[in-house]
Design a protein around this motif. Structure first.
Motif, PDB file in Angstrom:
ATOM      1  N   GLY A  56       0.662  -1.183  -0.093  1.00  0.00           N
ATOM      2  CA  GLY A  56      -0.059  -0.033  -0.271  1.00  0.00           C
ATOM      3  C   GLY A  56       0.939   1.290  -0.117  1.00  0.00           C
ATOM      4  O   GLY A  56       2.157   1.266  -0.040  1.00  0.00           O
ATOM      5  N   VAL A  57       0.142   2.375   0.089  1.00  0.00           N
ATOM      6  CA  VAL A  57       0.934   3.710   0.349  1.00  0.00           C
ATOM      7  C   VAL A  57       0.194   4.525   0.913  1.00  0.00           C
ATOM      8  O   VAL A  57      -0.979   4.825   1.084  1.00  0.00           O
ATOM      9  N   GLU A  58       0.967   5.134   2.302  1.00  0.00           N
ATOM     10  CA  GLU A  58       0.742   6.068   3.054  1.00  0.00           C
ATOM     11  C   GLU A  58       1.332   7.283   2.866  1.00  0.00           C
ATOM     12  O   GLU A  58       0.720   8.357   2.525  1.00  0.00           O
ATOM     13  N   THR A  59       2.555   7.182   2.581  1.00  0.00           N
ATOM     14  CA  THR A  59       3.280   8.444   2.339  1.00  0.00           C
ATOM     15  C   THR A  59       4.073   8.065   1.022  1.00  0.00           C
ATOM     16  O   THR A  59       4.017   7.123   0.365  1.00  0.00           O
ATOM     17  N   ALA A  60       4.706   9.329   0.435  1.00  0.00           N
ATOM     18  CA  ALA A  60       4.827   9.161  -0.935  1.00  0.00           C
ATOM     19  C   ALA A  60       6.447   8.432  -0.943  1.00  0.00           C
ATOM     20  O   ALA A  60       6.703   7.802  -2.051  1.00  0.00           O
ATOM     21  N   ALA A  61       7.051   7.855   0.201  1.00  0.00           N
ATOM     22  CA  ALA A  61       7.972   7.105   0.359  1.00  0.00           C
ATOM     23  C   ALA A  61       7.910   5.878  -0.076  1.00  0.00           C
ATOM     24  O   ALA A  61       8.745   5.042  -0.435  1.00  0.00           O
ATOM     25  N   HIS A  62       6.397   5.355  -0.240  1.00  0.00           N
ATOM     26  CA  HIS A  62       6.132   3.937  -0.632  1.00  0.00           C
ATOM     27  C   HIS A  62       5.917   3.809  -2.049  1.00  0.00           C
ATOM     28  O   HIS A  62       5.435   2.686  -2.509  1.00  0.00           O
ATOM     29  N   LEU A  63       6.142   4.771  -2.787  1.00  0.00           N
ATOM     30  CA  LEU A  63       6.059   4.703  -4.250  1.00  0.00           C
ATOM     31  C   LEU A  63       7.368   4.858  -4.697  1.00  0.00           C
ATOM     32  O   LEU A  63       8.351   5.491  -4.397  1.00  0.00           O
ATOM     33  N   SER A  64       7.635   4.067  -5.857  1.00  0.00           N
ATOM     34  CA  SER A  64       9.053   3.555  -6.504  1.00  0.00           C
ATOM     35  C   SER A  64       9.298   4.777  -7.366  1.00  0.00           C
ATOM     36  O   SER A  64       8.779   5.630  -7.944  1.00  0.00           O
ATOM     37  N   ASP A  65      10.742   4.885  -7.489  1.00  0.00           N
ATOM     38  CA  ASP A  65      11.199   5.995  -8.510  1.00  0.00           C
ATOM     39  C   ASP A  65      11.439   5.301  -9.789  1.00  0.00           C
ATOM     40  O   ASP A  65      11.845   5.959 -10.826  1.00  0.00           O
ATOM     41  N   ASP A  66      11.232   4.110 -10.015  1.00  0.00           N
ATOM     42  CA  ASP A  66      10.940   3.527 -11.240  1.00  0.00           C
ATOM     43  C   ASP A  66       9.888   3.614 -11.828  1.00  0.00           C
ATOM     44  O   ASP A  66       8.839   3.070 -11.331  1.00  0.00           O
ATOM     45  N   PRO A  67       9.708   4.379 -13.076  1.00  0.00           N
ATOM     46  CA  PRO A  67       8.398   4.398 -13.437  1.00  0.00           C
ATOM     47  C   PRO A  67       7.515   3.245 -13.766  1.00  0.00           C
ATOM     48  O   PRO A  67       6.388   3.299 -13.637  1.00  0.00           O
ATOM     49  N   ARG A  68       8.184   2.056 -14.173  1.00  0.00           N
ATOM     50  CA  ARG A  68       7.287   1.140 -14.678  1.00  0.00           C
ATOM     51  C   ARG A  68       6.991   0.426 -13.294  1.00  0.00           C
ATOM     52  O   ARG A  68       5.757   0.135 -13.517  1.00  0.00           O
ATOM     53  N   VAL A  69       7.670   0.120 -12.354  1.00  0.00           N
ATOM     54  CA  VAL A  69       7.186  -0.403 -11.120  1.00  0.00           C
ATOM     55  C   VAL A  69       6.005   0.624 -10.339  1.00  0.00           C
ATOM     56  O   VAL A  69       4.894   0.107  -9.951  1.00  0.00           O
ATOM     57  N   ARG A  70       6.396   1.822 -10.306  1.00  0.00           N
ATOM     58  CA  ARG A  70       5.528   2.610  -9.781  1.00  0.00           C
ATOM     59  C   ARG A  70       4.142   2.726 -10.423  1.00  0.00           C
ATOM     60  O   ARG A  70       2.888   2.634  -9.893  1.00  0.00           O
TER      61      ARG A  70
END
Length: 533
Positions: A174-188
């Protein structure tokens, strides 16, 4: 439901047309008239769509480029004006983004104390969106949330409920903060799409994201402290903004919003400390950057954060709100979560609230009456409960309580809330389709103006449209509902919905034939819509 369409195939948010680049402007300090008007390439876009963008490259500025301020004053052909800032993009380059909220032509001239960014003429035209269901900026409509639609000259009322997913027993997390989303565009991208699927599956209208100190340093976990011997970063982190742009673009393609918490609390290292605090020069730099980089993206709202009584005063919060919204005057709902005395502290704004009434109040029953009371204190503003009524939190928020609160908050006048899955791998909602029934019922009905609702003697809640042609009735744990109709409501056009089941309309052909009550086929929580919606 705000109205949905298939997910996009692209990732990051793109301008509506190719970038119009005004490259390598000469240093203008030596020119005879450095602020002489210069025309940037005109552009064409669509309302309620992607922003238009221009680039300006110049060395004619002084000091730290992140602290350089320049503004374009856009005027619509009908006379409305909007202030939009240019933001620094690196390599002596600034970007100007603009999304016209209304169909028509716009013109602007930039102003700045720095010669290279002053006196630029900008022209833009926004045509109707080819998608007739596209939605634009969120605005208040009386005490209800609303979105700009059509040519942008009118706002359509909407329910507004926000969904949070912190952890997950399935992949992706899941995601609560922006830190939980990847900097890899495909994964994100896969992650974001899965989260937005979940928002829709639960009948919500927005995804929740806490940014906190990720504004400056991605990735910062929720409660991750910064050691004293590590220098604090004080410039906006481009990775964080790329992530937010990606989320916003994908949400906009589904006609969804994103609700941002700018900051958290001091106890969990999410307050703006370590660089001078809220409204310090570093924070003002960030506010300006947010206004320039994200301010022309329609589909987000923002709250200052949570546990505000720990680290900010109402006066400081008001300065923050007024500064942020003055940098970019396109429509935007920005709030600060209020609460009465808690652990000896309180945070209340009084009568002069922000764009909506954000609150941390915590009802556990009688949700209709509680929301009515808060609407009386909201001073004709939309109401959003930001306690985060996550599933099983406080041993209160089971599936039935959540479902009933959704209905009662809406019936009280359209109050929204933050819902979702509890942190620490909390349990899933047992029946998300039952929550989605609320959204399916109200998506085409809450668009109308309603009078103040009434609770009848048997507990039935009656809601009548202002024009007297439509009625909604709601009652819980019963097979008998009192019929209290608006004066001109057509009883021949009526349906009933079992709110404890997936959405199915039961056509009521002979409503009122049995007298002043409707007899349901079995006991449940029932909603009836009467009249042509």
């Amino acid at each position: 439901m705000l109205g949905r369409r298939s997910p996009p195939t692209c990732g990051p948010l793109l301008p509506a047309v190719l970038l119009a680049v005004l490259a390598t402007l000469p240093a203008l300090g030596a020119q005879e008239n450095p602020a002489a008007s210069r025309l940037l390439p005109p552009q064409l876009g669509h309302v309620h769509g992607s922003f238009l963008e221009w680039e300006v490259t110049t060395t004619a500025y002084d000091g730290d480029p992140y602290d350089v301020q320049a503004f374009a004053e856009f005027m619509h052909e009908a006379g409305a004006t909007y202030t939009v800032p240019l933001f620094y993009a690196g390599d002596d380059t600034w970007r100007l983004r603009f999304s016209g909220p209304r169909v028509g032509s716009y013109s602007a001239t930039t102003r700045s104390d720095h010669d290279g960014l002053a006196g630029l003429d900008v022209r833009a035209t926004f045509a109707p969106n080819p998608d007739p269901r596209a939605i634009g900026f969120m605005v208040p409509s009386g005490d209800a949330f609303a979105v700009l639609v059509g040519d942008g000259s009118r706002a359509r009322r909407t329910i507004y409920n926000v969904y949070q997913r912190h952890d997950s027993k399935t992949d992706p997390d899941g995601v609560e903060t922006a830190a939980h989303l990847s900097d890899d565009p495909r994964v994100r991208g896969r992650h974001i799409e899965a989260l937005l699927d979940e928002v829709e599956r639960h009948g919500m209208q927005a995804l929740f994201i806490l940014v906190g100190n990720n504004w400056f340093s991605w990735p910062r976990e929720y409660d991750e402290p910064v050691p004293d011997d590590v220098p604090r970063r004080t410039y906006p982190d481009p990775v964080t903004f790329e992530i937010l742009e990606d989320v916003l673009a994908r949400a906009q393609a589904r006609r969804l919003f994103v609700h941002l918490w700018a900051w958290g609390d001091a106890e969990n290292n999410n307050a703006p400390d370590g660089f001078g605090g809220i409204n310090s020069p570093v924070d003002v730099r960030l506010q300006y950057y947010i206004a320039g980089r994200l301010g022309s993206i329609p589909n987000w709202t923002m709250s200052l954060g949570y546990d505000l009584e720990e680290w900010v005063s109402p006066t400081e919060a008001r300065i923050w709100h007024d500064t942020l919204t003055s940098f970019n005057t396109l429509p935007r709902l920005v709030g600060a979560r209020e609460f009465g005395v808690w652990r000896g502290e309180s945070f209340e704004l009084g009568a002069n609230k922000f764009g909506y009434f954000s609150n941390d109040y915590r009802p556990e029953s009688d949700f209709f009456d509680h929301a009515l009371e808060l609407f009386d204190r909201a001073h004709a503003l939309p109401l959003l409960y930001e306690r985060r009524f996550l599933h099983t939190r406080d041993d209160v928020w089971d599936g039935q309580t959540t479902r009933r609160a959704l209905w009662q908050f809406t019936l009280a006048g359209g109050a929204g809330g933050i819902w979702g899955v509890l942190w620490g791998d909390g349990p899933e909602y047992p029946e998300p389709a039952h929550l989605r029934t609320h959204d399916e019922f109200w998506s085409a009905r809450f668009v109308h103006d309603f009078e103040r609702p009434q609770r009848l003697a048997d507990g039935t809640i009656a809601l009548h449209s202002s024009d007297g042609r439509r009625t909604v009735l709601y009652a819980e744990a019963t097979d008998r509902i009192t019929l209290d109709l608006a004066p001109s409501a057509d009883a021949r056009t009526a349906i009933a919905v079992d709110t404890r089941a997936p959405y199915v309309e039961i056509e009521l052909r002979a409503l009122g034939a049995e007298g002043d009550h409707w007899r349901a086929p079995y006991a449940s929580d029932w909603a009836i819509a009467i009249g042509a919606f």
